[in-house]
Scaffold this motif. Structure first.
Motif, mmCIF file in Angstrom:
data_model
loop_
_atom_site.group_PDB
_atom_site.id
_atom_site.type_symbol
_atom_site.label_atom_id
_atom_site.label_comp_id
_atom_site.label_asym_id
_atom_site.label_seq_id
_atom_site.Cartn_x
_atom_site.Cartn_y
_atom_site.Cartn_z
ATOM 1 N N GLU A 115 33.793 -21.171 2.827
ATOM 2 C CA GLU A 115 32.571 -20.511 3.264
ATOM 3 C C GLU A 115 31.885 -19.937 2.029
ATOM 4 O O GLU A 115 32.550 -19.470 1.106
ATOM 5 N N GLU A 116 30.561 -19.990 2.034
ATOM 6 C CA GLU A 116 29.791 -19.561 0.873
ATOM 7 C C GLU A 116 28.771 -18.500 1.275
ATOM 8 O O GLU A 116 28.161 -18.595 2.336
ATOM 9 N N ALA A 117 28.601 -17.517 0.421
ATOM 10 C CA ALA A 117 27.577 -16.485 0.631
ATOM 11 C C ALA A 117 26.829 -16.295 -0.679
ATOM 12 O O ALA A 117 27.416 -16.376 -1.759
ATOM 13 N N LEU A 118 25.531 -16.052 -0.574
ATOM 14 C CA LEU A 118 24.693 -15.867 -1.750
ATOM 15 C C LEU A 118 24.044 -14.487 -1.710
ATOM 16 O O LEU A 118 23.585 -14.041 -0.662
ATOM 17 N N LEU A 119 24.003 -13.821 -2.850
ATOM 18 C CA LEU A 119 23.306 -12.550 -2.987
ATOM 19 C C LEU A 119 22.336 -12.681 -4.148
ATOM 20 O O LEU A 119 22.748 -12.997 -5.263
ATOM 21 N N ASN A 120 21.056 -12.440 -3.881
ATOM 22 C CA ASN A 120 20.111 -12.542 -4.987
ATOM 23 C C ASN A 120 20.099 -11.240 -5.777
ATOM 24 O O ASN A 120 20.624 -10.216 -5.343
ATOM 25 N N ASP A 121 19.494 -11.298 -6.954
ATOM 26 C CA ASP A 121 19.495 -10.139 -7.846
ATOM 27 C C ASP A 121 18.880 -8.901 -7.212
ATOM 28 O O ASP A 121 19.348 -7.782 -7.430
ATOM 29 N N MET A 122 17.828 -9.071 -6.434
ATOM 30 C CA MET A 122 17.178 -7.904 -5.825
ATOM 31 C C MET A 122 18.087 -7.230 -4.797
ATOM 32 O O MET A 122 18.117 -6.005 -4.712
ATOM 33 N N ASP A 123 18.821 -8.020 -4.020
ATOM 34 C CA ASP A 123 19.779 -7.436 -3.067
ATOM 35 C C ASP A 123 20.839 -6.629 -3.809
ATOM 36 O O ASP A 123 21.208 -5.527 -3.398
ATOM 37 N N ILE A 124 21.337 -7.190 -4.899
ATOM 38 C CA ILE A 124 22.371 -6.509 -5.683
ATOM 39 C C ILE A 124 21.790 -5.260 -6.338
ATOM 40 O O ILE A 124 22.393 -4.193 -6.317
ATOM 41 N N TRP A 125 20.612 -5.379 -6.907
ATOM 42 C CA TRP A 125 19.985 -4.269 -7.614
ATOM 43 C C TRP A 125 19.671 -3.098 -6.671
ATOM 44 O O TRP A 125 19.854 -1.940 -7.028
ATOM 45 N N ASN A 126 19.206 -3.396 -5.462
ATOM 46 C CA ASN A 126 18.783 -2.357 -4.521
ATOM 47 C C ASN A 126 19.924 -1.749 -3.712
ATOM 48 O O ASN A 126 19.727 -0.735 -3.048
ATOM 49 N N ALA A 127 21.097 -2.348 -3.738
ATOM 50 C CA ALA A 127 22.210 -1.868 -2.920
ATOM 51 C C ALA A 127 22.949 -0.727 -3.612
ATOM 52 O O ALA A 127 23.112 -0.721 -4.829
ATOM 53 N N ASP A 128 23.390 0.255 -2.809
ATOM 54 C CA ASP A 128 24.242 1.316 -3.348
ATOM 55 C C ASP A 128 25.621 0.767 -3.663
ATOM 56 O O ASP A 128 26.230 1.115 -4.661
ATOM 57 N N SER A 129 26.125 -0.064 -2.781
ATOM 58 C CA SER A 129 27.403 -0.743 -3.002
ATOM 59 C C SER A 129 27.441 -1.993 -2.132
ATOM 60 O O SER A 129 26.760 -2.066 -1.113
ATOM 61 N N ILE A 130 28.215 -2.940 -2.559
ATOM 62 C CA ILE A 130 28.375 -4.187 -1.807
ATOM 63 C C ILE A 130 29.866 -4.386 -1.594
ATOM 64 O O ILE A 130 30.640 -4.416 -2.552
ATOM 65 N N ARG A 131 30.270 -4.489 -0.345
ATOM 66 C CA ARG A 131 31.673 -4.706 -0.005
ATOM 67 C C ARG A 131 31.795 -6.007 0.770
ATOM 68 O O ARG A 131 30.893 -6.374 1.514
#
Length: 84
Positions: free
Chosen positions: A51-67
């Motif tokens: 299974e594959e998931a993609l996170l773009n730079d803006m999602d990563i930049w705007n997130a407080d944390s990603i779990r």
């Protein structure tokens, strides 16, 4: 789980995804940054499936944390609605 220097960083930062089918950590996780698309690609493997998931730079930049959440959750049987 295959561990590389990059995967060690991702595991420390994001945690280990769980397989929704067997409720254990996935067998393997890979990640890579796609410089052309400005996104990070995560792939998890369990039960011979990927299974594959993609996170773009803006999602990563705007997130407080990603779990990490549950992988393969869409493979579980879904309850059927009854017409009443």
């Amino acid at each position: 789980m295959k561990i590389s220097a990059q995967n060690k960083f991702d595991l420390a930062l994001h945690g280990v995804p769980l397989c929704a089918i067997c409720n254990t950590p996935v067998e393997r996780m890979e990640s890579e940054y796609d410089i052309n698309q400005y996104q990070k690609r995560f792939r998890v493997y369990c039960h011979g499936q990927m299974e594959e998931a993609l996170l773009n730079d803006m999602d990563i930049w705007n997130a407080d944390s990603i779990r990490m959440g549950q992988a393969f959750i869409d493979k579980l049987p879904q309850p059927q609605l009854e017409n009443t």
